[in-house]
Design an enzyme around this catalytic site. Structure first.
Site, PDB file in Angstrom:
ATOM      1  N   THR A  30       0.328  -8.968  -9.040  1.00 33.88           N
ATOM      2  CA  THR A  30       0.737  -7.582  -8.837  1.00 33.88           C
ATOM      3  C   THR A  30       2.197  -7.446  -8.428  1.00 33.88           C
ATOM      4  O   THR A  30       2.757  -8.332  -7.768  1.00 33.88           O
ATOM      5  CB  THR A  30      -0.135  -6.936  -7.742  1.00 33.88           C
ATOM      6  OG1 THR A  30       0.356  -5.629  -7.442  1.00 33.88           O
ATOM      7  CG2 THR A  30      -0.120  -7.747  -6.453  1.00 33.88           C
ATOM      8  N   TYR A  55      -3.461  -6.100   0.084  1.00 36.08           N
ATOM      9  CA  TYR A  55      -3.689  -6.340  -1.340  1.00 36.08           C
ATOM     10  C   TYR A  55      -2.616  -7.272  -1.901  1.00 36.08           C
ATOM     11  O   TYR A  55      -2.910  -8.297  -2.513  1.00 36.08           O
ATOM     12  CB  TYR A  55      -3.694  -5.015  -2.106  1.00 36.08           C
ATOM     13  CG  TYR A  55      -3.750  -5.177  -3.601  1.00 36.08           C
ATOM     14  CD1 TYR A  55      -4.919  -5.602  -4.231  1.00 36.08           C
ATOM     15  CD2 TYR A  55      -2.633  -4.911  -4.387  1.00 36.08           C
ATOM     16  CE1 TYR A  55      -4.965  -5.769  -5.604  1.00 36.08           C
ATOM     17  CE2 TYR A  55      -2.677  -5.068  -5.762  1.00 36.08           C
ATOM     18  CZ  TYR A  55      -3.837  -5.494  -6.362  1.00 36.08           C
ATOM     19  OH  TYR A  55      -3.881  -5.666  -7.727  1.00 36.08           O
TER      20      TYR A  55
END
Length: 239
Positions: A30, A55
């Site tokens: 990501t 995350y």
């Protein structure tokens, strides 16, 4: 949950793969790995990693595991920027009960699944005060996976690639384009900043383009939004 799912369980999967002689890994990472970059330009894969939320941190830890085990795995780490849209035949698109993705939420407001769109923060150091993101169509991302797979199957060595288009759009710009497509204004309101959100993050995608002589086929924010909207209408119809 992030560390359990994205790190611990991923490593268990990789170790199981290795035991069964499966050594080629494509890992979906990501842009959140970069955190809030120091420069205002597009960022390369060499940028220092500084995730601001669990995350992003969980994905970085999994990246590190793969990079520390190059003797066991050949891996392609793909750092996704903002993936959106649906394939043109509307076979696949984003399904999520509690999505935090701007384009998905805007489409839900457009089809009356939600009452309004909340813009999280309007005082960022950007052109209009709202966060800027790099959006990539899901079908181009699928193509990136296909090329990465072929590369690994031909004994390619481990690589890291950004997955985006190298162009940023603010939240307000996305909403304005959605309004033009709909020919009406979405109900919006300004909310507080979300913890862990960054002001601007745009990918430098020159590495992947050069490595694979690749050009995207769906590099259009309008196309991304229109396909996402068509998908949302299909979901509503099939409900």
């Amino acid at each position: 949950k992030y560390f359990k799912n994205n790190t611990e369980n991923a490593i268990k999967l990789f170790d199981t793969c290795y035991k069964h002689n499966l050594k080629n890994i494509i890992f979906s990472s990501t842009a959140a790995a970069y955190g809030n970059p120091n420069n205002n330009e597009s960022i390369t894969e060499e940028e220092i990693l500084n995730p601001l939320n669990p995350y992003g941190e969980s994905k970085v830890k999994t990246e590190q595991y793969l990079l520390n085990n190059k003797d066991k795995f050949n891996s392609i780490i793909l750092r996704y920027f903002n993936v959106a849209g649906a394939d043109k035949k509307l076979r696949t698109g984003l399904i999520s009960k509690y999505s935090t993705h701007l384009i998905k939420i805007a489409c839900e407001v457009a089809v009356n699944k939600r009452k309004k769109l909340v813009i999280n923060g309007s005082n960022y150091d950007t052109v209009d005060g709202t966060p800027i993101r790099d959006y990539i169509h899901v079908s181009d991302l699928a193509d990136i996976h296909l090329l990465s797979t072929k590369y690994l199957l031909n004994n390619g060595l481990s690589q890291i690639f950004n997955c985006g288009y190298g162009k940023g759009f603010s939240v307000k710009q996305v909403v304005e384009l959605m309004n033009r497509i709909l020919k009406r204004k979405l109900p919006t309101t300004i909310g507080k900043r979300r913890k862990g959100d960054v002001g601007k993050i745009v990918a430098d995608v020159s590495k992947f383009k050069k490595f694979f002589s690749w050009q995207p086929k769906f590099n259009s924010l309008k196309l991304i939004i229109e396909s996402a909207l068509a998908w949302e209408k299909k979901l509503l119809k099939n409900k």
